[in-house]
Design an enzyme around this catalytic site. Structure first.
Site, mmCIF file in Angstrom:
data_model
loop_
_atom_site.group_PDB
_atom_site.id
_atom_site.type_symbol
_atom_site.label_atom_id
_atom_site.label_comp_id
_atom_site.label_asym_id
_atom_site.label_seq_id
_atom_site.Cartn_x
_atom_site.Cartn_y
_atom_site.Cartn_z
ATOM 1 N N GLU A 1 -8.135 4.643 -7.576
ATOM 2 C CA GLU A 1 -7.224 4.919 -8.602
ATOM 3 C C GLU A 1 -7.089 3.747 -9.453
ATOM 4 O OE1 GLU A 1 -3.611 6.131 -6.660
ATOM 5 O OE2 GLU A 1 -4.605 7.885 -5.651
ATOM 6 N N GLU B 1 -8.175 12.195 -1.183
ATOM 7 C CA GLU B 1 -6.682 12.124 -0.935
ATOM 8 C C GLU B 1 -5.973 13.465 -1.209
ATOM 9 O OE1 GLU B 1 -4.165 8.904 -1.941
ATOM 10 O OE2 GLU B 1 -5.982 7.545 -1.694
HETATM 11 O O1 IFM Z 1 -0.351 5.806 -0.538
HETATM 12 C C1 IFM Z 1 -1.013 6.202 -1.850
HETATM 13 C C2 IFM Z 1 -2.301 5.465 -1.703
HETATM 14 O O2 IFM Z 1 -2.583 4.332 -1.603
HETATM 15 C C3 IFM Z 1 -2.991 5.859 -3.188
HETATM 16 N N1 IFM Z 1 -2.759 7.397 -3.522
HETATM 17 C C4 IFM Z 1 -1.520 7.797 -3.364
HETATM 18 C C5 IFM Z 1 -0.933 7.619 -2.131
HETATM 19 C C6 IFM Z 1 0.425 8.502 -1.974
HETATM 20 O O3 IFM Z 1 1.300 7.647 -2.692
#
Ligand code: IFM
Length: 452
Positions: free
Chosen positions: A168, A356
């Site tokens: 990210e 994710e």
């Molecule tokens: O916890 C975070 C992760 O580190 C990166 N993506 C989003 C998740 C939830 O906020």
């Protein structure tokens, strides 16, 4: 439970994800250097409840137990990140062997238990010493990142076959350098763009090294992406959603896949007095180095409302007509299907992973010591079915990772927002598998969602 008969492709990879600072703890052990998150969390008032990742899930000491729990749940793939400052306490210079050894032990433990490692090289925890030299706004940080990656490739390349350069970069750039709610806590839009550019260069340098070293395996990058939809049919909201898409999605996707930043955003930023990143000869070619897959972190849709005066983008986001998670994020699974299809049409990556997806909800332990988080199951089920729909249309989606294995340190919200399939008792460090963990284990076992 929906009616479903959704069998996934045979070699589809099911997994869970975590990140070093969120779970490891041991922030000052075995020669680890300070990271920007170590520094940031200790500034009073920056983090909810003044929580820190100092101990987190104590995974540094309890990794064997966590691997055992994954095995018990039948989880085949695990995405975790490496803390740069464990390997190079000051970002570059002498290697801290004890730091490397930890990741060798962890990776070995995973492999012995039949769990496939997916390693993220950077999940936001820049060595503080590099921040002191300008951090990601300094182009030299990208070169130090490359050297760090080469060290990790050499040490773990025999064991790890799936690599992700960055997690990210949009969040690292804008939360870290513009909104200032994430480390290093700066508030300068132009600095955020400069940081983003150097992050992308760092990614390109790591991919190039990986290829030059002739390593066996695949390498990609992880972006947090979400559809930007207008909050109404009003033309100003529609325009604001297009800008928001340029800001949040295309600003990173276009350089990676099309060799340039989106032109309409460059001119828009210039019209707002934003300083565009300095692009040196060869940068765009470097950033566009071919990747083997794109990782997508998806949580929600951004409903966008024009808000003149909200410099520089002129919008704000609103929840839209959907239920929300504890974080206030709208639950809109169709956004994931739409996003995956759009990525195939507009960017055609060779392969996609949902690296994710998950939801924070308040978890309550009942008198029997169970966590019956049916609401999280509902969220996951909707989104896994959304993946299935995308695959049915021909999207090359090869895996899905739940965020997260275990409740952990959720950045500026401390330990408030819990996403885990496993509950963490922070006082005792006891782990309890939630109902969602058992449910996910069954999805994996059956390779899909079936109603019978
Ligand atoms: O916890 C975070 C992760 O580190 C990166 N993506 C989003 C998740 C939830 O906020």
């Amino acid at each position: 439970m929906f009616y479903a008969n959704a069998g996934f492709p045979e070699r589809f990879k099911w997994g869970v994800a975590t990140a070093a600072y969120q779970i490891e703890g041991a922030t000052n052990e075995d020669g680890k250097g300070e990271s920007i998150w170590d520094r940031f969390c200790h500034i009073p008032g920056r983090i909810y409840n003044n929580d820190t990742g100092d101990i987190a899930c104590d995974h540094y000491h309890r990794y064997k137990e966590d691997v055992r729990l994954m095995k018990e749940l039948g989880i085949p793939s695990y995405r975790y990140s490496i803390a740069w400052s464990r390997i190079f306490p000051r970002g570059y210079g002498d290697i801290n062997q004890k730091g490397l050894d930890f990741y060798k032990r962890l990776t070995g433990e995973l492999l012995e238990n039949g769990i496939e490692p997916f390693v993220t090289l950077y999940h936001w925890d820049l060595p503080q010493a590099l921040q002191d030299e300008g951090g990601w706004t300094n182009p030299a940080t990208a070169d130090h990142f490359m050297a760090y990656c080469e060290t990790v490739f050499k040490a773990l390349g025999g064991q790890v076959k799936n690599w992700m350069t960055l997690n990210e970069p949009w969040v690292a750039s804008f939360n870290g350098h513009y909104w200032g709610n994430f480390a290093p806590g700066l508030r300068d839009f132009s600095a955020a763009l400069a940081a983003g550019h150097n992050l992308l260069r760092a990614h390109g340098l790591a991919v190039r090294s990986f290829r030059q070293m002739g390593l066996d395996g695949e390498i990609g990058i992880v972006l947090n992406l979400c559809p930007r939809e207008p909050a109404s049919d009003a033309p100003e909201d529609i325009n604001a959603a297009v800008r928001n898409d340029g800001f949040g999605n295309r600003w990173f996707l276009d350089p990676l896949f099309k060799g340039s930043y989106p032109l309409n955003m460059e001119s828009y930023y210039a019209s707002q007095g934003v300083v565009l990143p300095k692009i040196s000869a060869g940068d765009m070619k470097l950033i566009g180095e071919k990747i083997d897959f794109l990782g997508v972190n998806y949580y929600y849709i951004d409903f966008t409302k024009a808000t003149p005066g909200n410099w520089p983008l002129g919008y704000k986001t609103v929840p839209g007509p959907y239920p929300v998670t504890l974080y206030g994020w709208p639950v809109v699974e169709r956004g994931l299907t739409d996003l995956l299809i759009r990525l195939k049409i507009d960017y055609n990556p060779p392969k996609l992973y949902v690296t994710e997806n998950g939801a924070s909800y308040p978890d309550v332990i009942n008198i029997k010591g169970e966590i019956l988080d049916d609401i999280r199951i509902d969220y996951l089920e909707r989104h896994i079915l959304a993946c299935y729909k995308a695959i049915e249309t021909g999207v090359p989606l090869s895996g899905y990772f739940v965020w997260s294995l275990i409740d952990n340190f959720e950045w500026s919200t401390g330990f408030k927002n819990t996403f885990g399939l496993i509950y963490l008792n922070k006082q005792t460090q006891e782990r309890i598998i939630k109902r969602s963990g058992i449910w996910y284990s069954n999805i994996i076992r059956r390779n899909g969602i079936f109603s019978d």
